[in-house]
Design a protein around this motif. Structure first.
Motif, short mmCIF file in Angstrom:
data_model
loop_
_atom_site.label_atom_id
_atom_site.label_comp_id
_atom_site.label_asym_id
_atom_site.label_seq_id
_atom_site.Cartn_x
_atom_site.Cartn_y
_atom_site.Cartn_z
N ARG A 87 0.83 -1.21 0.00
CA ARG A 87 0.00 0.00 0.00
C ARG A 87 0.86 1.26 0.00
N GLY A 88 0.29 2.35 -0.48
CA GLY A 88 0.94 3.65 -0.41
C GLY A 88 0.77 4.44 -1.68
N PRO A 89 1.13 5.72 -1.64
CA PRO A 89 1.09 6.54 -2.85
C PRO A 89 1.95 5.91 -3.95
N ASP A 92 5.67 6.45 -4.04
CA ASP A 92 6.45 5.99 -2.90
C ASP A 92 6.58 4.47 -2.85
N PRO A 141 -7.46 4.15 -4.79
CA PRO A 141 -6.25 4.96 -4.61
C PRO A 141 -5.31 4.34 -3.60
N GLN A 142 -4.02 4.51 -3.84
CA GLN A 142 -2.96 4.02 -2.97
C GLN A 142 -3.01 2.50 -2.78
N SER A 143 -3.56 1.82 -3.77
CA SER A 143 -3.65 0.36 -3.72
C SER A 143 -3.38 -0.24 -5.09
#
Length: 229
Positions: A87-89, A92, A141-143
């Motif tokens: 997970r995360g932006p 990143d 998002p972010q996944s």
């Protein structure tokens, strides 16, 4: 003759419910997981045999099916449950963690399915089921890594169904749209029914396995009745 079932990525929750239901139905069961130590109680309860397997490793998957050849033979039902998240932006994310996640969730499914299909084609029948998620039809998002893995899993299942259904191999993909209830879940109040019951999911898997060939499905979406979609 009793049917045989292989559950890959076995553990608590859905896998345990599937194992219990299959045992109740008189099936012989094999449970595969990276760590089989956690499967002792479930194996004792269901009479299952266990085998360590890392679905990210083609040699480990091949060894699992070679072991099955010498113990239970070709399984009538194979269920693939493993998945891995990162997970995360997007900017990143660690590329190595993304690769590891998609390898387990998608490529691991291919490795298991390929070994199962080879044997089922020789036997002339069989069912291969994949546990998907809402992330396989809509990316959150972010996944991104989870969406990549689950979209790939769904594509694999659809392609396999079109290729193998005419050869009497039933292939199914399950979009699990919502959280699955655990024994000590605190995400809902008693009777709230916000989460999916793993035993109810298992019943649907078994019904899918037993569908008449005149009306085979390849995909089913499951969600709690209060889940928005």
């Amino acid at each position: 003759m009793a049917e045989t079932a292989l559950i890959v990525g076995a553990g608590a929750g859905l896998s345990a419910s599937l194992a219990r239901l299959c045992a109740k139905e008189g099936m012989k069961i094999a449970l595969a997981a990276r760590n089989t130590d956690k499967l002792g109680a479930l194996a004792a309860e269901t009479g299952a045999q266990t085998k360590a397997c890392d679905v990210a490793d083609k040699d480990s998957v091949a060894a699992l099916f070679s072991w099955l050849d010498g113990t239970m033979g070709t399984p009538d039902l194979v269920v693939f449950n493993p998945s891995k998240r990162a997970r995360g932006p997007l900017v990143d994310l660690d590329p190595d963690e993304v690769l590891a996640a998609t390898t387990v969730t998608c490529h691991g499914a291919f490795l298991v399915a390929q070994q199962a299909a080879k044997r089922m084609l020789a036997a002339g029948h069989g069912t291969i089921l994949f546990t998907g998620a809402s992330a396989g039809v809509k990316g959150y998002p972010q996944s991104a890594p989870f969406a990549m893995g689950k979209f790939g899993l769904r594509g694999l299942a659809q392609s396999m169904a079109r290729e193998l259904h005419p050869q009497n191999i039933h292939v199914g993909h399950f979009v699990i749209d919502g959280g699955i209830r655990t024994e000590s879940d605190t995400r809902e109040a008693p009777g709230e029914n916000k989460l999916l019951d793993p035993e109810a999911i298992a019943e649907t898997y078994l019904q899918f396995h037993r569908q008449p060939r005149s009306s085979w499905a390849w995909e089913i979406e499951l969600r709690p009745w209060k889940e928005a979609f």
